[in-house]
Write a protein that holds these residues in place. Structure first.
Motif, PDB file in Angstrom:
ATOM      1  N   VAL A   6       0.790  -1.040  -0.087  1.00 39.43           N
ATOM      2  CA  VAL A   6       0.143   0.073   0.008  1.00 39.43           C
ATOM      3  C   VAL A   6       1.004   1.170   0.140  1.00 39.43           C
ATOM      4  O   VAL A   6       1.961   1.399   0.842  1.00 39.43           O
ATOM      5  CB  VAL A   6      -1.042   0.138   1.170  1.00 39.43           C
ATOM      6  CG1 VAL A   6      -0.479  -0.029   2.405  1.00 39.43           C
ATOM      7  CG2 VAL A   6      -1.773   1.204   1.271  1.00 39.43           C
ATOM      8  N   PRO A   8       0.604   4.824   1.161  1.00 39.87           N
ATOM      9  CA  PRO A   8      -0.184   5.724   2.029  1.00 39.87           C
ATOM     10  C   PRO A   8      -0.396   7.094   1.550  1.00 39.87           C
ATOM     11  O   PRO A   8      -1.441   7.650   1.936  1.00 39.87           O
ATOM     12  CB  PRO A   8       0.487   5.546   3.315  1.00 39.87           C
ATOM     13  CG  PRO A   8       1.432   4.692   3.208  1.00 39.87           C
ATOM     14  CD  PRO A   8       2.168   4.512   1.837  1.00 39.87           C
ATOM     15  N   SER A  10      -1.532   9.789  -2.155  1.00 45.43           N
ATOM     16  CA  SER A  10      -2.782   9.642  -2.990  1.00 45.43           C
ATOM     17  C   SER A  10      -2.126   9.897  -4.405  1.00 45.43           C
ATOM     18  O   SER A  10      -2.891  10.012  -5.228  1.00 45.43           O
ATOM     19  CB  SER A  10      -3.827  10.595  -2.606  1.00 45.43           C
ATOM     20  OG  SER A  10      -3.214  11.956  -2.562  1.00 45.43           O
ATOM     21  N   THR A  36      -3.384   2.793  -3.906  1.00 52.72           N
ATOM     22  CA  THR A  36      -2.842   4.000  -3.573  1.00 52.72           C
ATOM     23  C   THR A  36      -4.062   4.516  -2.582  1.00 52.72           C
ATOM     24  O   THR A  36      -5.262   4.285  -2.681  1.00 52.72           O
ATOM     25  CB  THR A  36      -3.078   5.031  -4.746  1.00 52.72           C
ATOM     26  OG1 THR A  36      -2.207   4.447  -5.915  1.00 52.72           O
ATOM     27  CG2 THR A  36      -2.789   6.426  -4.543  1.00 52.72           C
ATOM     28  N   VAL A  37      -3.756   5.299  -1.409  1.00 51.46           N
ATOM     29  CA  VAL A  37      -4.726   5.646  -0.450  1.00 51.46           C
ATOM     30  C   VAL A  37      -5.466   7.003  -0.902  1.00 51.46           C
ATOM     31  O   VAL A  37      -5.094   7.999  -0.904  1.00 51.46           O
ATOM     32  CB  VAL A  37      -4.196   5.866   0.769  1.00 51.46           C
ATOM     33  CG1 VAL A  37      -5.170   6.307   1.661  1.00 51.46           C
ATOM     34  CG2 VAL A  37      -3.601   4.385   1.311  1.00 51.46           C
ATOM     35  N   ALA A  40      -5.914  10.523   0.619  1.00 49.92           N
ATOM     36  CA  ALA A  40      -4.617  10.911   1.517  1.00 49.92           C
ATOM     37  C   ALA A  40      -3.665  12.158   1.096  1.00 49.92           C
ATOM     38  O   ALA A  40      -4.167  12.564  -0.108  1.00 49.92           O
ATOM     39  CB  ALA A  40      -3.707   9.579   1.704  1.00 49.92           C
ATOM     40  N   GLY A  56      -7.007   5.769   5.992  1.00 47.49           N
ATOM     41  CA  GLY A  56      -7.213   5.064   4.579  1.00 47.49           C
ATOM     42  C   GLY A  56      -6.390   4.042   4.348  1.00 47.49           C
ATOM     43  O   GLY A  56      -6.772   2.826   3.779  1.00 47.49           O
ATOM     44  N   THR A  57      -5.096   4.090   5.123  1.00 50.69           N
ATOM     45  CA  THR A  57      -4.307   2.947   4.925  1.00 50.69           C
ATOM     46  C   THR A  57      -4.662   1.541   5.679  1.00 50.69           C
ATOM     47  O   THR A  57      -4.864   0.597   5.164  1.00 50.69           O
ATOM     48  CB  THR A  57      -2.823   3.541   5.553  1.00 50.69           C
ATOM     49  OG1 THR A  57      -2.283   4.589   4.828  1.00 50.69           O
ATOM     50  CG2 THR A  57      -1.995   2.348   5.354  1.00 50.69           C
ATOM     51  N   ALA A  60      -7.603   0.163   3.534  1.00 53.89           N
ATOM     52  CA  ALA A  60      -7.019  -0.775   2.539  1.00 53.89           C
ATOM     53  C   ALA A  60      -6.595  -2.055   2.989  1.00 53.89           C
ATOM     54  O   ALA A  60      -6.527  -3.053   2.169  1.00 53.89           O
ATOM     55  CB  ALA A  60      -5.951   0.237   1.613  1.00 53.89           C
TER      56      ALA A  60
END
Ligand code: 5HY
Length: 240
Positions: A6, A8, A10, A36-37, A40, A56-57, A60
């Motif tokens: 991931v 973290p 965007s 992709t977060v 973020a 968001g991380t 995910a």
């Protein structure tokens, strides 16, 4: 084996740089999925960006595990939300800073880290200390460039990285160097050739460590510190 990587922040183009490095490092049979977060910050530079990237991380990672991921790599050198991620995950969760440092400590008695902006230096110094590497880590240096400048002006970034790596070798006694940003991954091999010391890309280090952890049957301990977060929705229902 399924490994989830991931990014973290965007920025999708940075996720692509991370994916290329992860796929290159992965063993045959290892399936790499990346994300992709969304929502973020475009890049993570400092404590506030780091904090905004974490929710968001974590979401995910939960989704990736529900879809069969056996390990997770957090591909940002601040290792944002690493301990929180280990609470929500069952598979091993590897931060690229911790992985890069563990590889450096395994192949060199003394090493340095070169990161982006000066404001990232104290964050990384605190991680170095937390990971028990303060003696081996000679210095954390900065190329004084924003994260996204690595892809906007790669020639300048490469030249500054080469200069700072040479300074770490000549002035700090570094015998290996860890690249202090996921966005530097594609420059790793050329920098090693030009500077003559092992240069470590945290993304590759983390993917290899994740493979070793899954291969060895190691998973996150789910009692105590990294137990799943307690479900408070019931509390909310009974204690409005
Ligand atoms: C990273 N920021 O690896 C860190 C690097 C830094 O968006 N990806 C980011 O400078 O802190």
């Amino acid at each position: 084996m399924k490994i989830f990587v991931v990014n973290p922040n965007s920025t999708a183009s940075m996720t692509e740089t991370i994916r290329l490095s992860a796929v290159r490092a992965a063993a045959p049979g290892t399936q790499i999925t990346v994300a992709t977060v969304a929502g973020a910050p475009a890049s993570i530079e400092g404590y506030a960006d780091e904090a905004r990237a974490v929710p968001g991380t974590l979401d995910a990672i939960r989704l990736a595990e529900a879809q069969g991921a056996q390990a997770t790599v957090i591909a940002c050198f601040d290792d944002p939300g690493l301990s929180a991620a280990r609470e929500v995950a069952t598979g091993p969760v590897i931060g690229i800073c911790q992985a890069g440092i563990q590889v450096a400590m395994t192949i060199a008695a003394r090493f340095s880290i070169v990161t982006t902006l000066p404001r990232s230096v104290p964050i990384i110094e605190d991680l170095v200390d937390a990971y028990g590497a303060s003696r081996q880590c000679r210095s954390v240096r900065s190329v004084n460039l924003p994260v996204l400048a690595l892809e906007e002006d790669p020639e300048t970034a490469f030249a500054r990285l080469r200069t700072e790596i040479r300074r770490a070798i000549n002035e700090d006694g570094a015998e290996a160097v860890v690249l202090g940003c996921a966005g530097m991954a594609e420059m790793c091999r050329a920098l090693q050739l030009e500077t003559g010391v092992p240069v470590i890309d945290g993304v590759s280090a983390a993917v290899k460590l994740a493979e070793a952890m899954v291969g060895g049957g190691f998973a996150t301990a789910k009692t105590g510190s990294f137990a799943f977060p307690r479900d408070k929705s019931l509390m909310a229902a009974t204690h409005p």
